[in-house]
Every structure is written in structure tokens, then in C-alpha cells.
Design a protein around this motif. Structure first.
Motif, PDB file in Angstrom:
ATOM      1  N   THR A 114       8.114   2.795   2.147  1.00 39.48           N
ATOM      2  CA  THR A 114       6.876   2.933   1.391  1.00 39.48           C
ATOM      3  C   THR A 114       6.196   1.580   1.275  1.00 39.48           C
ATOM      4  O   THR A 114       6.848   0.574   0.983  1.00 39.48           O
ATOM      5  N   PHE A 145       0.718   8.401   5.430  1.00 37.45           N
ATOM      6  CA  PHE A 145       0.925   8.749   4.022  1.00 37.45           C
ATOM      7  C   PHE A 145      -0.321   8.365   3.233  1.00 37.45           C
ATOM      8  O   PHE A 145      -0.838   7.252   3.368  1.00 37.45           O
ATOM      9  N   SER A 162      13.715   2.077   2.001  1.00 42.03           N
ATOM     10  CA  SER A 162      12.393   2.601   1.692  1.00 42.03           C
ATOM     11  C   SER A 162      11.366   1.963   2.621  1.00 42.03           C
ATOM     12  O   SER A 162      11.304   0.740   2.750  1.00 42.03           O
ATOM     13  N   ILE A 171       6.113   2.532  -6.854  1.00 44.99           N
ATOM     14  CA  ILE A 171       6.323   1.968  -5.516  1.00 44.99           C
ATOM     15  C   ILE A 171       7.096   0.656  -5.599  1.00 44.99           C
ATOM     16  O   ILE A 171       8.042   0.427  -4.828  1.00 44.99           O
ATOM     17  N   GLY A 195      -0.992   4.035  -2.529  1.00 38.89           N
ATOM     18  CA  GLY A 195       0.009   4.503  -1.567  1.00 38.89           C
ATOM     19  C   GLY A 195      -0.562   5.042  -0.272  1.00 38.89           C
ATOM     20  O   GLY A 195      -0.307   6.201   0.096  1.00 38.89           O
ATOM     21  N   SER A 219      10.248   7.596   3.005  1.00 40.95           N
ATOM     22  CA  SER A 219       8.969   7.177   2.443  1.00 40.95           C
ATOM     23  C   SER A 219       8.614   8.106   1.300  1.00 40.95           C
ATOM     24  O   SER A 219       9.109   9.235   1.227  1.00 40.95           O
ATOM     25  N   SER A 220       7.708   7.649   0.446  1.00 40.19           N
ATOM     26  CA  SER A 220       7.242   8.492  -0.647  1.00 40.19           C
ATOM     27  C   SER A 220       5.724   8.472  -0.738  1.00 40.19           C
ATOM     28  O   SER A 220       5.072   7.517  -0.315  1.00 40.19           O
ATOM     29  N   THR A 221       5.179   9.576  -1.242  1.00 40.47           N
ATOM     30  CA  THR A 221       3.828   9.595  -1.771  1.00 40.47           C
ATOM     31  C   THR A 221       3.963   9.787  -3.272  1.00 40.47           C
ATOM     32  O   THR A 221       5.041  10.136  -3.775  1.00 40.47           O
TER      33      THR A 221
END
Length: 387
Positions: free
Chosen positions: A160, A197, A158, A148, A176, A130-132
Motif C-alpha cells: 500500500t 487501487f 504491505s 495506511i 490511497g 495491498s489495501s484500499t
């Protein structure tokens, strides 16, 4: 021991298959649908030995100085670090915790393609992640939403997601906010761990007339947290009894500034080279905005039960953990993992690892910094007795 890089697959993912089953319905059909956010992706689980390991890459800052040799060389260095760390650490999950791209240096025609480079090692090793997004991910030629959407299109693993409508402030700059469930086993009816997140926004708006973006988690997220937890409790049962939590946000909440004043290098080990102040925490870029992140901070610490820690990046020279006494919550900085962005060579580059030793609520949670060359430091155990 020699590792064969091309065949590395995390243990918790290797035996999984995509699922689309319904969760046990204690609430409405709509609740059940919302609480199955990844019907086409593998269910995330603890390993057969009961552990779950997360590796965090923070402040990658891809895309600096694309017009000369220096910038692409830093991107190559950052990719090398990822390809060295991932097969060594063999994480079950990876978090990219903000400032993926130095957006003010990128060109509009290829800004989002930098995401392809960042996630390439994760795709290669088949690691879910996952990403922020951070303040440098909102700039004239890039937005959080654009990153995103690109990530979702090029990275099959992913996790996210984009916030529901009305949550996070501007849909381009703060979308996000989401959570990811982790189960004790593939057959478990309810999750044992929720990864949260949050989008701390910041940076500048897109377009020719770029203006500053507020640098804190939007107030609407506080209401969303409360609503999501209520729904989880209705469908899965009380979180106090069966679910732990871990949270990620790029810019740390402003309350952590007071932690640095009384930091104890023995109890709270780790690099402490960035003095926190204006612009280093949420809602401190402008003195008139101080405290604007309190709605988020209060909602997180009141409604999210069994919160093991809140993890942030943003300040490249810090890598310590400490307990915030007013809410009794542990806060940790990441480790600067990208060769882009500011820093000093003696700080080193690396990751923060987090190891859950069991899916049980009272399990030991260990965290430490690992540098690119393999050195480990600042190891602490996150629990009621820390520090």
C-alpha cells in the motif's frame, strides 16, 4: 490434504529477493525512478506454472463495540476466517478492499492498532498484500492516512502506498491511490499486470467537529491516471500490447446501479440482496453530487487498457459481476468477509478469488466466491465473451 499452517509461503514469493535494479530506460531518469516503486520489497511475479491468484477480503469492520463482549468476538471470528481461508486458497496476493475498521466505534488512543490485528494473519503466512480504505475508515478518531501509515509500519509485505501530493483530495481522507506491478517472472524487464487501487473517500472528517467527506474518487485522480499510463507507455511500451490491468475501489461507481436493474441470475450469478441507491455507490449520498465520480470512471476506462475488471465492496449483500455496456468493462462486487458490519447470517462470510491462468494478455481470468467453510459459488470467466 493436511496443510502445515506455520510454513505456508505463496509460491510466487518464496523464491524472490528484494531488488533495486533500474527498469529499462526509454524515458527520463525520473520516469525510471517512479516506475520502480518498491526497490526494497520482493518483486511480485506469476508462479512457475503461469498462474497468479488474488484473494480479496472486504468490509472487515474491525473494532465494533469495543466496550462489550460482542465486538471483540466479531473480530475474533473475522480473524478465524482469514486463518482458515489463507492456507486453503494459498493466494499469491491479498487485497483488503475497504472498511477495514468501523471507525465510528473506535477510541482515538487505540484506533490504528486494530490494523495490527487485521494484518496479523498476512504477516504470519508471509503473503504480500495491498489495501484500499472505505467510508468507515474516515471517522472522528481515524483517517485513511493514519491507517495506511500504521499498515506500512507493522506489515513488511504491505504494498500500500500514499498518493503523490495533490492527488486524491484531502491528504488525510483520500490518499490511497496507487498501483502495483506484477511480472511474468523475476527476470522480466516489464510487468505483465498492473493492479490499480483507488480511494473513494466517504465517511466523516477527523476531530471533534467532524463533517461529512465527499464519497467519490477525487477529480485529481483522473489526471493522475492519464499521467501514470503515459509514463508507463513511454518506459515500458504500449500497454495495449503487453500489460493487463485489474482495479480496486471500495465504493462502486454510480454507473453500476443500472446494471442491477437488468441483472441475470444465470449469467451474472451471486448474492444480490442489497438494492443499490442512495449511499450505495459513489456520489449518491447527496442527490446534488450525482455523477461526480465520472471523471474517475472515464479516466479509468479510457486510459487503462486491457482492464479485466473493477472490483468493489461496500454493499455487503451483493457478490455478483456484470458487464457495464457503455464502457465495455466488467464490474464485480466482493464478498463480505468480516463478521462486523451489517449482514444476515444466511448471506455467509467469505472472499472473492481471482485467478489469472497466464501472464499473456488474452489469458483466461476466473473469479468466484469462496465461503468460510469452503463452499464455492458464482464462478465466472472474465473475458471478451462474458457474460
Amino acid at each position: 490434504m493436511l496443510k502445515v499452517l506455520s510454513v505456508f509461503i505463496p509460491l510466487s514469493l518464496a523464491c524472490l529477493t528484494p531488488h533495486a535494479e533500474a527498469y529499462p530506460a526509454r524515458g527520463s531518469d525520473q520516469d525510471t525512478f517512479i516506475l520502480n516503486p518498491y526497490p526494497e520489497k520482493p518483486r511480485l511475479t506469476f508462479r512457475s506454472d503461469g498462474t497468479f491468484k488474488i484473494t480479496i477480503f472486504s468490509d472487515q469492520h474491525f473494532g465494533e463495540n469495543p466496550w462489550d463482549w460482542w465486538g471483540p468476538e466479531q473480530d475474533a471470528n473475522s480473524t478465524r476466517l482469514m486463518k482458515r481461508v489463507l492456507p486453503d486458497e494459498q493466494p499469491d496476493y491479498v487485497v483488503l478492499n475497504g472498511d477495514l475498521i468501523t471507525g465510528e466505534n473506535t477510541f482515538k488512543e487505540n484506533a490504528t492498532t486494530l490494523i495490527d490485528q487485521i494484518v496479523a494473519p498476512l504477516n504470519e503466512f508471509k503473503i504480500p498484500f495491498s489495501s484500499t480504505q472505505g467510508n468507515h475508515d474516515n471517522q472522528a478518531n481515524i483517517t485513511h492516512l493514519a491507517e495506511i501509515l500504521r499498515e506500512q509500519s507493522v506489515a513488511p509485505l504491505s504494498y500500500t502506498r500514499i498518493s503523490p501530493p495533490g492527488v486524491g483530495g484531502d491528504a488525510e481522507q483520500g490518499p490511497g491511490n496507487y498501483w502495483v506491478p506484477v511480472y511474468a517472472a523475476n527476470s522480466s524487464p516489464t510487468p505483465s499486470l498492473i493492479l490499480w487501487f483507488f480511494d473513494s473517500r466517504g465517511g466523516f472528517s477527523a476531530g471533534a467537529n467532524s463533517t461529512p467527506v465527499q464519497d467519490w474518487v477525487h477529480d485529481s485522480v483522473a489526471t493522475w491516471i492519464e499521467r501514470e499510463v503515459e509514463m508507463m507507455d513511454r518506459v515500458w511500451g504500449p500497454s495495449e500490447q503487453n500489460r493487463a490491468a485489474l482495479a480496486f475501489v471500495h465504493i462502486p461507481p454510480h454507473v453500476v446501479q443500472t446494471l442491477q436493474v437488468n441483472l441475470n441470475s444465470t449469467k451474472d450469478p451471486g448474492l444480490n440482496e442489497d438494492e443499490l441507491g442512495q449511499g450505495s455507490t459513489q456520489a449518491t449520498t447527496n442527490p446534488s453530487s450525482l455523477g461526480k465520480d465520472e471523471a474517475f470512471w472515464n479516466a479509468l476506462t479510457v486510459h487503462v487498457k486491457n482492464l479485466k475488471a473493477l472490483i468493489s465492496g461496500h454493499d455487503h449483500g451483493n457478490e455478483w459481476c456484470s458487464r457495464e455496456p457503455s464502457k465495455d468493462v466488467v464490474f464485480c462486487f466482493d464478498k463480505h468477509g468480516g463478521y462486523g458490519g451489517y449482514g444476515e447470517p444466511e448471506w455467509g462470510y467469505g472472499v472473492r478469488n481471482i485467478l489469472f491462468t497466464s501472464p499473456e494478455l488474452d489469458s483466461t481470468v476466473e473469479t468466484w466466491i469462496r465461503l468460510e467453510e469452503g463452499e464455492q459459488r458464482a464462478r465466472v470467466v472474465l473475458g471478451p465473451d462474458y457474460p
